[in-house]
Design a protein around this motif. Structure first.
Motif, PDB file in Angstrom:
ATOM      1  N   ALA A 259       0.859  -1.199   0.000  1.00 59.48           N
ATOM      2  CA  ALA A 259       0.000   0.000   0.000  1.00 59.48           C
ATOM      3  C   ALA A 259       0.891   1.243   0.000  1.00 59.48           C
ATOM      4  O   ALA A 259       1.030   1.955   1.000  1.00 59.48           O
ATOM      5  N   THR A 260       1.515   1.510  -1.109  1.00 63.55           N
ATOM      6  CA  THR A 260       2.481   2.603  -1.224  1.00 63.55           C
ATOM      7  C   THR A 260       1.856   3.951  -0.871  1.00 63.55           C
ATOM      8  O   THR A 260       0.795   4.306  -1.373  1.00 63.55           O
ATOM      9  N   GLY A 261       2.514   4.665   0.037  1.00 63.93           N
ATOM     10  CA  GLY A 261       2.055   5.997   0.411  1.00 63.93           C
ATOM     11  C   GLY A 261       0.927   6.032   1.407  1.00 63.93           C
ATOM     12  O   GLY A 261       0.468   7.118   1.790  1.00 63.93           O
ATOM     13  N   ALA A 262       0.445   4.877   1.853  1.00 63.77           N
ATOM     14  CA  ALA A 262      -0.670   4.839   2.811  1.00 63.77           C
ATOM     15  C   ALA A 262      -0.180   5.179   4.210  1.00 63.77           C
ATOM     16  O   ALA A 262       0.885   4.722   4.636  1.00 63.77           O
ATOM     17  N   ASN A 263      -0.960   5.985   4.910  1.00 62.72           N
ATOM     18  CA  ASN A 263      -0.609   6.385   6.271  1.00 62.72           C
ATOM     19  C   ASN A 263      -1.170   5.418   7.297  1.00 62.72           C
ATOM     20  O   ASN A 263      -2.140   4.696   7.045  1.00 62.72           O
ATOM     21  N   LYS A 264      -0.587   5.432   8.485  1.00 58.99           N
ATOM     22  CA  LYS A 264      -1.054   4.585   9.576  1.00 58.99           C
ATOM     23  C   LYS A 264      -2.252   5.221  10.287  1.00 58.99           C
ATOM     24  O   LYS A 264      -2.442   6.438  10.262  1.00 58.99           O
ATOM     25  N   PHE A 265      -3.055   4.349  10.910  1.00 57.22           N
ATOM     26  CA  PHE A 265      -4.157   4.777  11.758  1.00 57.22           C
ATOM     27  C   PHE A 265      -3.965   4.176  13.155  1.00 57.22           C
ATOM     28  O   PHE A 265      -3.185   3.230  13.335  1.00 57.22           O
ATOM     29  N   VAL A 266      -4.692   4.717  14.129  1.00 58.19           N
ATOM     30  CA  VAL A 266      -4.550   4.289  15.522  1.00 58.19           C
ATOM     31  C   VAL A 266      -5.908   3.964  16.115  1.00 58.19           C
ATOM     32  O   VAL A 266      -6.855   4.754  16.005  1.00 58.19           O
ATOM     33  N   ASP A 267      -6.017   2.797  16.718  1.00 55.28           N
ATOM     34  CA  ASP A 267      -7.168   2.422  17.548  1.00 55.28           C
ATOM     35  C   ASP A 267      -6.930   3.108  18.890  1.00 55.28           C
ATOM     36  O   ASP A 267      -6.216   2.606  19.750  1.00 55.28           O
ATOM     37  N   ILE A 268      -7.534   4.284  19.058  1.00 58.31           N
ATOM     38  CA  ILE A 268      -7.094   5.187  20.122  1.00 58.31           C
ATOM     39  C   ILE A 268      -7.432   4.683  21.523  1.00 58.31           C
ATOM     40  O   ILE A 268      -6.661   4.883  22.461  1.00 58.31           O
ATOM     41  N   ARG A 296     -15.490  -5.903  22.458  1.00 57.43           N
ATOM     42  CA  ARG A 296     -15.240  -4.483  22.179  1.00 57.43           C
ATOM     43  C   ARG A 296     -15.379  -4.285  20.677  1.00 57.43           C
ATOM     44  O   ARG A 296     -14.503  -4.624  19.901  1.00 57.43           O
ATOM     45  N   LEU A 297     -16.520  -3.721  20.282  1.00 61.35           N
ATOM     46  CA  LEU A 297     -16.855  -3.550  18.873  1.00 61.35           C
ATOM     47  C   LEU A 297     -17.003  -2.088  18.472  1.00 61.35           C
ATOM     48  O   LEU A 297     -16.995  -1.766  17.287  1.00 61.35           O
ATOM     49  N   ASP A 298     -17.180  -1.209  19.461  1.00 58.93           N
ATOM     50  CA  ASP A 298     -17.418   0.209  19.207  1.00 58.93           C
ATOM     51  C   ASP A 298     -16.134   0.963  19.552  1.00 58.93           C
ATOM     52  O   ASP A 298     -15.630   0.850  20.678  1.00 58.93           O
ATOM     53  N   MET A 299     -15.612   1.752  18.633  1.00 59.70           N
ATOM     54  CA  MET A 299     -14.292   2.332  18.863  1.00 59.70           C
ATOM     55  C   MET A 299     -14.046   3.547  17.987  1.00 59.70           C
ATOM     56  O   MET A 299     -14.888   3.916  17.165  1.00 59.70           O
ATOM     57  N   TYR A 300     -12.874   4.141  18.180  1.00 61.30           N
ATOM     58  CA  TYR A 300     -12.411   5.275  17.388  1.00 61.30           C
ATOM     59  C   TYR A 300     -11.076   4.911  16.745  1.00 61.30           C
ATOM     60  O   TYR A 300     -10.159   4.462  17.430  1.00 61.30           O
ATOM     61  N   VAL A 301     -10.989   5.124  15.455  1.00 59.99           N
ATOM     62  CA  VAL A 301      -9.760   4.911  14.702  1.00 59.99           C
ATOM     63  C   VAL A 301      -9.397   6.245  14.065  1.00 59.99           C
ATOM     64  O   VAL A 301     -10.201   6.818  13.326  1.00 59.99           O
ATOM     65  N   LEU A 302      -8.195   6.737  14.352  1.00 60.57           N
ATOM     66  CA  LEU A 302      -7.797   8.069  13.898  1.00 60.57           C
ATOM     67  C   LEU A 302      -6.524   8.007  13.085  1.00 60.57           C
ATOM     68  O   LEU A 302      -5.655   7.145  13.310  1.00 60.57           O
ATOM     69  N   SER A 303      -6.400   8.940  12.155  1.00 57.10           N
ATOM     70  CA  SER A 303      -5.134   9.111  11.458  1.00 57.10           C
ATOM     71  C   SER A 303      -4.028   9.279  12.497  1.00 57.10           C
ATOM     72  O   SER A 303      -4.166  10.065  13.442  1.00 57.10           O
ATOM     73  N   GLU A 304      -2.943   8.556  12.325  1.00 56.61           N
ATOM     74  CA  GLU A 304      -1.884   8.547  13.342  1.00 56.61           C
ATOM     75  C   GLU A 304      -1.366   9.945  13.656  1.00 56.61           C
ATOM     76  O   GLU A 304      -1.053  10.261  14.807  1.00 56.61           O
ATOM     77  N   ARG A 305      -1.349  10.805  12.671  1.00 54.33           N
ATOM     78  CA  ARG A 305      -0.769  12.131  12.859  1.00 54.33           C
ATOM     79  C   ARG A 305      -1.581  13.028  13.794  1.00 54.33           C
ATOM     80  O   ARG A 305      -1.100  14.098  14.193  1.00 54.33           O
TER      81      ARG A 305
END
Length: 336
Positions: A259-268, A296-305
């Motif tokens: 996945a070239t150029g794809a950024n990471k995300f975080v399960d905060i 645990r099915l309900d969550m927040y995933v955010l751009s790592e930055r």
């Protein structure tokens, strides 16, 4: 009789399965909670992971004040708005008073006319399924977005997407609210889940190239063995905890080299609570809430930055009974 104004501490649907009745942890720490529905006293316990076992909303609900200069976002699978409203829904909303409220599995057939919601949230966006009393996702906001989209670009069946996604664009972020497809009993709808995952990953990555993303709602996956009580008997047998689903989720967080150029995300929530085994969904079947058997099915995933801007993310563990899910709240620094 409606529940009294609802104290809480800081916490779709994987299908019920027989393993949910496996031997649960022994409860400890007895305490009292008043039944907000009929004013009876219900003795309940706290299981070893620290989550309560009440089956109705507490009589009094209060939370710590919102951290200054943050935006408070709450997500809640309400398992049917009409049913939830009879069990104390509005008392949680009053106590939390979020800037943005995401509701999943609303099961509404038309946009609700609820004065309590319309007065609190001037901007309301409901994605309603074509199938009656099924699915449904809504974003209620105190702040006006730049744009609103209820589609999943590229998905070959737009009617299937209805009720499952609402994207709001703000100045600083995209906010994606989802009620993700369930792989079904016996994994019978896994192909539909794979199709959703394929197009959703492309979608979230496309948005992330433009500005940071906050993805939330009922994501219908338990990402790791820490995210459900009985991982071994469920692995590759129960929707929400299969290699296909967990890998798709993991690839969003940490994109493969291809996945070239794809950024990471975080399960905060997991980042902030690395060792906790807390859950957001407890089936009404098999007395799972009392036994502390959950997912645990309900969550927040955010751009790592932007992960470092999150000042708080908590499961509202005592807010149970108006739904078989608990809300999850996040406060992020600055405005949207």
């Amino acid at each position: 009789m409606p529940p009294k104004r609802a104290t809480s501490s800081k916490k779709r649907k994987a299908p019920d399965s027989d393993d949910e009745v496996s031997t649960p942890p022994k409860p400890t720490k007895k305490s009292k909670v008043k039944d907000s529905g009929d004013a009876k006293s219900e003795e309940h316990t706290t299981v070893p992971n620290g989550q309560p076992t009440n089956k109705v909303l507490p009589v009094n609900i209060s939370f710590p004040p919102q951290i200054p200069d943050t935006t408070r976002i709450s997500t809640w699978n309400i398992s049917g708005l009409a049913a939830s409203q009879k069990k104390g829904f509005k008392y949680y909303v009053e106590a939390e008073d979020p800037d943005i409220l995401i509701l999943t599995e609303t099961k509404v057939n038309n946009e609700p006319v609820d004065p309590a919601l319309t007065e609190r949230f001037p901007y309301r966006y409901w994605s309603i399924s074509e199938k009656k009393t099924y699915s449904g996702t809504a974003v209620l906001s105190k702040r006006e977005p730049l744009s609103v989209d209820k589609t999943l670009p590229g998905h070959p069946d737009p009617s299937y997407v209805k009720g499952r996604i609402v994207t709001l664009e703000f100045d600083s972020y995209y906010l994606i609210a989802t009620y993700v497809v369930n792989a079904g009993v016996g994994l019978k709808t896994m192909d539909a889940k794979k199709l959703w995952n394929t197009h959703f990953e492309a979608y979230i990555r496309d948005l992330d190239k433009k500005k940071p993303v906050i993805w939330t709602g009922d994501l219908n996956v338990a990402p790791t063995a820490k995210d459900l009580t009985n991982p071994k008997p469920n692995w590759n047998k129960t929707a929400g905890y299969t290699e296909e689903e967990t890998t798709a989720f993991a690839n969003i967080l940490n994109p493969p080299k291809s996945a070239t150029g794809a950024n990471k995300f975080v399960d905060i929530w997991r980042q902030q609570h690395p060792d906790d085994r807390h859950y957001t969904y407890f089936s009404y079947r098999f007395n799972c809430r009392s036994k502390g058997i959950g997912w645990r099915l309900d969550m927040y995933v955010l751009s790592e930055r932007i992960a470092e801007r999150v000042k708080m993310c908590e499961i509202r563990s005592e807010i149970y009974g108006a739904s078989d899910h608990c809300p999850v709240v996040l406060e992020i620094e600055g405005s949207l």
